[in-house]
Design a protein around this motif. Sequence first.
Motif, short mmCIF file in Angstrom:
data_model
loop_
_atom_site.label_atom_id
_atom_site.label_comp_id
_atom_site.label_asym_id
_atom_site.label_seq_id
_atom_site.Cartn_x
_atom_site.Cartn_y
_atom_site.Cartn_z
N ALA A 56 5.07 3.13 16.56
CA ALA A 56 5.98 4.00 17.32
C ALA A 56 5.72 3.89 18.82
O ALA A 56 6.65 3.94 19.64
CB ALA A 56 5.82 5.46 16.87
N VAL A 57 4.45 3.73 19.21
CA VAL A 57 4.10 3.57 20.63
C VAL A 57 4.50 2.19 21.14
O VAL A 57 5.13 2.06 22.20
CB VAL A 57 2.58 3.80 20.84
N THR A 58 4.17 1.13 20.39
CA THR A 58 4.48 -0.23 20.87
C THR A 58 5.99 -0.47 20.92
O THR A 58 6.46 -1.24 21.75
CB THR A 58 3.83 -1.29 19.96
N GLU A 59 6.75 0.18 20.04
CA GLU A 59 8.20 0.01 20.00
C GLU A 59 8.83 0.41 21.33
O GLU A 59 9.85 -0.16 21.75
CB GLU A 59 8.77 0.85 18.86
N ILE A 60 8.23 1.37 22.02
CA ILE A 60 8.75 1.84 23.31
C ILE A 60 8.08 1.12 24.48
O ILE A 60 8.73 0.64 25.40
CB ILE A 60 8.55 3.37 23.43
N MET A 61 6.76 1.04 24.42
CA MET A 61 5.98 0.57 25.55
C MET A 61 6.23 -0.91 25.89
O MET A 61 6.44 -1.27 27.05
CB MET A 61 4.49 0.79 25.27
N ARG A 82 0.85 -1.18 0.00
CA ARG A 82 0.00 0.00 0.00
C ARG A 82 0.90 1.24 0.00
O ARG A 82 2.11 1.13 0.03
CB ARG A 82 -0.93 0.01 1.21
N LYS A 83 0.28 2.41 0.03
CA LYS A 83 1.06 3.64 -0.10
C LYS A 83 2.05 3.82 1.03
O LYS A 83 3.20 4.22 0.81
CB LYS A 83 0.10 4.84 -0.16
N ASP A 84 1.63 3.53 2.28
CA ASP A 84 2.48 3.82 3.43
C ASP A 84 3.00 2.58 4.14
O ASP A 84 3.78 2.68 5.09
CB ASP A 84 1.75 4.71 4.44
N SER A 85 2.59 1.39 3.72
CA SER A 85 3.03 0.17 4.40
C SER A 85 2.60 -1.06 3.59
O SER A 85 1.84 -0.94 2.64
CB SER A 85 2.44 0.09 5.81
N TYR A 86 3.12 -2.20 4.01
CA TYR A 86 2.62 -3.47 3.49
C TYR A 86 1.49 -3.97 4.39
O TYR A 86 1.46 -3.68 5.59
CB TYR A 86 3.72 -4.52 3.47
N VAL A 87 0.59 -4.75 3.81
CA VAL A 87 -0.44 -5.44 4.60
C VAL A 87 -0.49 -6.89 4.15
O VAL A 87 -0.07 -7.23 3.04
CB VAL A 87 -1.84 -4.80 4.43
N GLY A 88 -1.00 -7.74 5.01
CA GLY A 88 -1.09 -9.16 4.66
C GLY A 88 -1.56 -9.96 5.85
O GLY A 88 -1.93 -9.41 6.89
N GLY A 89 -1.54 -11.26 5.70
CA GLY A 89 -1.99 -12.16 6.76
C GLY A 89 -2.67 -13.38 6.16
O GLY A 89 -2.69 -13.56 4.93
N PRO A 90 -3.25 -14.23 6.99
CA PRO A 90 -3.88 -15.45 6.49
C PRO A 90 -4.95 -15.23 5.42
O PRO A 90 -5.05 -16.01 4.47
CB PRO A 90 -4.48 -16.07 7.75
N LEU A 93 -7.99 6.92 25.17
CA LEU A 93 -6.54 6.86 24.95
C LEU A 93 -6.19 5.98 23.76
O LEU A 93 -5.33 6.32 22.94
CB LEU A 93 -5.85 6.32 26.21
N ALA A 94 -6.87 4.83 23.65
CA ALA A 94 -6.62 3.93 22.52
C ALA A 94 -7.03 4.59 21.21
O ALA A 94 -6.32 4.48 20.20
CB ALA A 94 -7.39 2.62 22.71
N GLY A 95 -8.16 5.29 21.22
CA GLY A 95 -8.63 5.95 20.01
C GLY A 95 -7.65 6.97 19.46
O GLY A 95 -7.45 7.07 18.25
N VAL A 96 -7.02 7.73 20.36
CA VAL A 96 -6.05 8.74 19.93
C VAL A 96 -4.93 8.09 19.12
O VAL A 96 -4.44 8.67 18.14
CB VAL A 96 -5.47 9.47 21.16
N ILE A 97 -4.53 6.88 19.51
CA ILE A 97 -3.41 6.21 18.84
C ILE A 97 -3.87 5.46 17.59
O ILE A 97 -3.27 5.60 16.52
CB ILE A 97 -2.70 5.25 19.81
N ILE A 98 -4.94 4.66 17.70
CA ILE A 98 -5.30 3.83 16.55
C ILE A 98 -5.83 4.65 15.38
O ILE A 98 -5.71 4.24 14.23
CB ILE A 98 -6.30 2.71 16.93
N PHE A 99 -6.37 5.83 15.65
CA PHE A 99 -6.80 6.68 14.55
C PHE A 99 -5.61 7.31 13.82
O PHE A 99 -5.77 7.90 12.75
CB PHE A 99 -7.76 7.77 15.03
N GLY A 100 -4.41 7.16 14.38
CA GLY A 100 -3.21 7.68 13.74
C GLY A 100 -2.56 6.73 12.76
O GLY A 100 -1.57 7.08 12.11
N GLY A 101 -3.08 5.49 12.65
CA GLY A 101 -2.56 4.56 11.66
C GLY A 101 -1.39 3.73 12.16
O GLY A 101 -0.95 3.84 13.31
#
Length: 477
Positions: free
Chosen positions: A210-215, A125-133, A196-204
């Motif tokens: 970036a959040v999970t990489e630290i947390m 996709r434009k900003d990342s790859y997607v995939g899965g089962p 709190l979750a909405g603020v992050i997941i609406f950011g893509g």
Amino acid sequence: MESLATAVQDINDVYWYFVITILCIAGVWFTISTKAVQIRWIPEMLAGLKESPSDISDGQKGVSAFRAFTISAASRVGSANVAGVAIAITVGGPGAVFWMWVLAILGSATSFVESSLAQLYKVRRKDSYVGGPAYYIRDALGWKPVAIAFAVIITVTYGFVFNAVQSNSIAQSLGNQFSLEGTWPMFIIGAVVAILAGVIIFGGIHRLSAVTEIMVPIMAFAYVLVALFVVVINIGEVPGVLGLIIGHALGFKEVVGAGLGAAFMQGIRRGLFSNEAGMGSVPNAAATASVSHPVKQGLVQSLGVYFDTLLVCSATAFIILLSNPEYGGDPEGISLTQNALSNQVGHWAIGFLTIVIFFLAFSSILGNSYYGESNIRFLKDSDMAVNVFRVLVCLAVVGGAIGSIQVVWNLADLFMGFMATINLIALIPLAKIAIKLMRNYAEQKRQGLDPVFRREDIPEAKNVSAWDGSDPLTVRS
């Protein structure tokens, strides 16, 4: 609520014998066919974390191997590692821990296969790859109706059911910490978490990773460090705990109220909920990574199984078992782990664990939400559909906070079983492609090369849309 929990539990008690059978068959088969890749290539797993991504579009970096690892770890390392292990031990006894370990070792091979395939069949996709089962079921097998069914089930399971579990654990831990009771305090907790979750997941995906990489690394490391301290101050009792785990798992020692069958069933269920190997969730995170060879992310996600179960779940098990809990009774969740740790190191541990479970469960909500979002895009690549899904996720988080612990965990087991069944049935015929990927990788390593993959390397892998050489990482020097 109690009647619903009982009805779902009755279904699980029958259906899960089938799920366990195919989980074990797949894990053993993949271990044999890959010659125990999950053990032989542990150094390669660690090396795979360090690869930097290339640009996926002008000025937009792809998702790194480490960030993809933390997205999957965000989903894996959550309430299952703290509350789930407690439930497994109180219902199934200490032997449940042994079966968690067994499933982790076998499941690591399964995770290698499913994650390598997700990388192979990822879509740009434009900003990342997607995939899965859903993608490899549709493109590799041509089973479009099955792919659609899987996409729907994983969206419901992770977006709503599993996020309700994580929210429930956060509410339970805060309630235990501050002596909160009743629906309204739990509702308020759920609403705050949802915002709190909405603020992050609406950011893509990039804001989320970036959040999970630290947390995730910080919270998991802090938790394991405290668990190691508990082990050290009780070092004389550790051999006895290990003997109890193995003896009860193999039927040498009986624990009142928790027989061999209960230990096996709880260990497998809670182990799968925790490490997710074979369930078909982790491949969605694996597919996001920009790497030079699909096997690199397969190995990284195999390492994730060990990180989750052999490290974090074991930490919880030792905290609990060193406090001599009762077995075979009603399921106890986060409060048991909090109280056990408090008995070992002091009352401050309840507050510490409240903070840990909040961040681990919160990061799981973020990772779970991405899995659902990825599959929403498979069903309908629409920003509006994704935003509606994000709103519904936030509502599920609120609902989970006020729900019954037995209902949310039993529903999680049921939906988890559905996902694993579809994914494993698809993986068995596709395993031969994953093995050819592994051999291609190994041959390049033998030549002293940094392995690079192009889709013409395995022509029998049909309908591969990526790996055409356009990603700079896949240009052979």
